[in-house]
Design a protein around this motif. Structure first.
Motif: not given
Length: 622
Positions: A140-142, A157-159, A194-195, A437-439
Motif C-alpha cells: 500500500l505504501d509502495r 511530512a508525517i504528523v 502507532r501500530r 490507519a497504519n498507512s
C-alpha cells in the motif's frame, strides 16, 4: 443584528427551490447541446461535460440568467447566431427551465459527467495483476509512493504523535484521547507504538460499536424515533446492528443477514411505508432496489426507478427487476408514475454472478440475492465498502463521489489491493481500518481542501483532508469534557446493552436540536455522507443555542465542584489537554486565566468552555 442579517440573507437565498437537474435540465442538454459541446467535442469553446467545465466556459453567471450568454444565444432570433444551430429553437418551456436552473444555483447531479469513462472496471477483483510477495501494508505504501512520484508530488511530512493519536482516536472510536492516554503515548519510545495503538483502539469493542452505529444508522435508515415507528410502517434493527458491530461480524455475513433477514434484521429491506398515496418510485419494493444497490454497490437507481436513467446505463426494467425480488405479488412497471401494463420479472443487476429464478418463492429469491451480492466474484461489494471507509478516514474516497462507483478511482491499483486484502481477511472491517490507519498516507500531514471546482480528473491525493467532527463526535466531546453525559441511552440500545460500563454516547440517544443542526440526519433516506461545510443554522446554534449554553453552564458547575482546589491555570491546562490534546501557549494561558477568573466563577469557566468549543481546532479532525 449582524447574525440576524446573515440568517435573513441565507433564508432568502434558500427560498427558491433548485431545479431537478436529472429530470428538468439533463434531457434538454442531451437532446439539444451534447452533440456539439461534450465528450471531446467543444465547439466555440463551450464544454458541458461537468458543472465545473461549464463554469470555466464563462457562458453564464450563476444566479443571473438575464446576463448569461447561454440564455441570450438560445433565444436569439437570428438563425446564424441562435443555438442550437440546427433543428427547431428551444421551446419557451425549455428556455424557462434553463433560466430557472441558472437562477437557482445551477444544480448538478453529483458525480455526473457527459464525458465517457476511458476504461470500465471489471466486476471481479484484479488479483493476478496485484499479486505480490510483500505484505499488503508495505505494498500500500509502495503504491502511494509511486503515485506521488508519477504526479510530481513531494510526499507530505508525517504528523506528530499527539496529532496522530487525536486523529486516529476520533476516526476509529469517535472519542478524544484522555490527557493520561496522550501523555503515555507521546512518552513511549517504541518504534511500533502507532501500530500497537491502532490495534488497541480497535480492540475497544464497546467504543467501536458505539461510534460506528452512527455510520451504519445513516446507511441503513435505522433510527430510534421518527416516521413510521409508531404506526408500524418502519422497523428498527438496532439490537441486531449493535451486536453485529460489537462482535465485528464479517462483512459478507453482515450483508447476507440484512438481505436474507431474520425478524430482528428485516427492518432495512422492509423500508418505510409512507402514509397516503406515494409516487410509484417510492413504494417499498422500489425502496428495496434503490437502497441495497446504493448502500452495498455504490449504484444510484433513483433515476432508473422512474424511467431509463439519464445519468448512467441502468434501465427502468433493471430497477423493477430487482424490486420484484421482494414483491409479494406481481409488480407492474410504472414509467414516470404512469402504469405501463407490463409486469416486472425478478432479476439481479449482474447476471454474470449467477442465476436468479423469478419463479422461486419470495424467501428463496431474497436468499439468492444475498448469495449473489456476497459472492467473491462480486468485487463491487468489497470495493464499495473499502471506498466508504477510505472516505471516512481520509475525507475523500478513492472513488468520488462514494455513490457512483462506476467513476474511476484516483488509484485503481490501491482500490483493488485493499479490496483483495479485505476479502482475504474474511471480510474483517477492523482489519481494513487498521490497514488504512497504519498507512503512510493516513499518517501524513493534512492536505488543504481543494474546493468544489476540482474534478475527478484534476484531483491529486496529497494527504488526508481536514474533516469536521460529526454531530455525535462533537456532542460526545462536549459531554465528556463538561461531565454532562446522560445517565442512560435510548431504550432500544439500553435493552441490548444493559451490562455496558462505558459512558453513554451521542450515537445511542434520540437526536436533539443541536445534533440535528450539526448534521445528524432524520434517516428517512439513505445517507452515505454528511455535509462538511458550516451552515448558518449551525453557526447560530453554536454561538447562542440553548442546548450548548445549557451544557457549558452545567459543565462549569460540575467541574468546579469536582476540583474546588484548582486555580484558573489548572483549569486552563487541563481543559486544553482534554479538548485540543495539547498544552496552551503562554499567550493562550493568559487569555484563559482572564476568562476563567481568580477566584474562579461559574460564569468565567462557562465562558472559557464555550470559547474552547468554538475553536476550529477543536471542531476539526486534522
Amino acid at each position: 443584528m449582524t447574525v440576524f442579517l446573515v440568517g435573513l440573507i441565507a433564508s432568502q437565498a434558500q427560498a427558491a427551490e433548485p431545479v431537478d437537474f436529472a429530470h428538468d435540465v439533463l434531457p434538454i442538454l442531451k437532446a439539444r447541446c451534447a452533440e456539439c459541446h461534450t465528450n471531446g467535442t467543444y465547439k466555440g469553446g463551450l464544454n458541458l461535460d461537468t458543472r465545473e467545465d461549464l463554469l470555466k466556459s464563462k457562458v453564464l453567471t450563476v444566479g443571473k440568467p438575464a446576463v448569461s450568454e447561454l440564455i441570450s444565444r438560445v433565444i436569439e432570433v437570428d438563425p446564424e447566431l441562435r443555438m442550437p444551430p440546427e433543428g427547431e429553437p428551444l421551446t419557451a418551456k425549455e428556455v424557462d427551465q434553463l433560466r430557472k436552473w441558472i437562477g437557482t444555483g445551477l444544480s448538478w447531479q453529483e458525480g455526473f459527467s457527459f464525458k465517457e469513462a476511458v476504461a470500465v472496471r471489471p466486476l471481479g477483483l484484479r488479483r493476478q495483476k496485484l499479486t505480490t510477495e510483500e505484505p499488503t501494508n508495505i505494498a500500500l505504501d509502495r503504491l502511494l509512493k509511486n503515485y506521488w512520484q508519477e504526479k510530481g508530488v513531494e510526499p507530505p511530512a508525517i504528523v506528530g504523535d499527539a496529532t496522530f493519536l487525536r486523529r486516529v482516536s476520533l476516526d476509529l472510536v469517535g472519542l478524544l484521547p484522555s490527557p493520561e492516554e496522550l501523555s503515555q503515548f507521546v512518552a513511549d519510545q517504541s518504534p511500533d507504538k502507532r501500530r500497537r495503538k491502532v490495534l488497541e483502539i480497535l480492540g475497544r469493542d464497546v467504543q467501536y460499536a458505539d461510534h460506528w452505529m452512527s455510520f451504519w444508522n445513516d446507511l441503513l435508515r435505522n433510527d430510534y424515533a421518527g416516521t413510521g415507528y409508531i404506526d408500524g410502517g418502519r422497523k428498527q434493527i438496532t439490537g441486531w446492528l449493535y451486536r453485529a458491530l460489537r462482535e465485528n461480524k464479517p462483512y459478507d455475513k453482515f450483508v447476507r443477514e440484512l438481505l436474507d433477514p431474520s425478524p430482528e434484521s428485516e427492518g432495512f429491506i422492509r423500508g418505510i411505508k409512507w402514509r397516503g398515496r406515494v409516487n410509484a418510485s417510492q413504494v417499498r419494493e422500489i425502496q428495496y432496489a434503490q437502497n441495497i444497490t446504493q448502500v452495498f454497490l455504490g449504484i444510484n437507481l433513483k433515476c432508473a426507478s422512474c424511467h431509463d436513467s439519464f445519468i448512467d446505463h441502468w434501465k427502468l426494467e433493471d430497477a423493477y427487476g430487482l424490486a420484484a425480488v421482494i414483491s409479494e405479488k406481481p409488480l407492474e412497471i410504472h414509467r414516470c408514475d404512469q402504469p405501463t401494463g407490463h409486469t416486472a420479472t425478478a432479476k439481479f443487476l449482474f447476471p454474470e454472478l449467477g442465476d436468479l429464478d423469478p419463479k422461486l418463492p419470495r424467501k428463496q429469491r431474497l436468499a439468492t440475492v444475498a448469495k449473489l451480492m456476497t459472492s467473491e466474484k462480486n468485487g463491487r461489494l468489497s470495493r464499495t465498502i473499502v471506498n466508504r471507509l477510505w472516505q471516512r478516514l481520509f475525507g475523500r474516497g478513492l472513488v468520488h463521489p462514494v455513490d457512483i462507483m462506476a467513476n474511476p478511482a484516483w488509484s485503481e491499483e490501491m482500490l483493488d489491493l485493499l479490496a483483495i486484502e479485505f476479502v482475504d481477511s474474511g471480510y474483517d472491517l477492523k482489519h481494513l481500518l487498521a490497514l488504512m490507519a497504519n498507512s503512510r498516507g493516513y499518517q501524513s500531514v493534512s492536505a488543504a481542501t481543494e474546493g468544489e471546482s476540482v474534478t475527478n480528473e484534476e484531483y491529486v491525493f496529497r494527504g488526508p483532508r481536514v474533516k469536521r467532527m460529526t454531530a455525535e463526535q462533537y456532542t460526545d466531546a462536549v459531554w465528556r469534557i463538561t461531565q454532562t453525559t446522560p445517565a442512560r441511552p435510548t431504550k432500544p440500545v439500553a435493552a441490548v446493552d444493559a451490562h455496558k460500563k462505558e459512558p453513554v454516547r451521542a450515537a445511542l440517544v434520540v437526536s436533539d436540536s443541536l445534533m440535528r443542526s450539526l448534521g445528524r440526519p432524520n434517516r428517512e433516506q439513505v445517507v452515505t455522507t454528511r455535509p462538511d461545510s458550516l451552515t448558518t443554522l449551525q453557526a447560530l446554534d453554536l454561538s447562542n443555542g440553548e442546548d450548548l449554553t445549557r451544557l457549558v453552564n452545567r459543565g462549569a458547575d460540575s467541574l468546579r465542584k469536582a476540583h474546588p482546589e484548582w486555580s484558573d491555570a489548572d483549569f486552563a491546562n487541563s481543559l486544553f489537554q482534554s479538548a485540543l490534546s495539547r498544552s496552551p501557549t503562554s499567550s493562550e494561558l493568559r487569555v484563559a486565566e482572564q476568562l476563567i477568573g481568580d477566584p474562579t466563577t461559574n460564569l468565567g469557566l462557562s465562558d472559557f468552555l464555550w470559547t474552547l468549543f468554538m475553536l476550529p481546532e477543536f471542531q476539526a479532525i486534522r
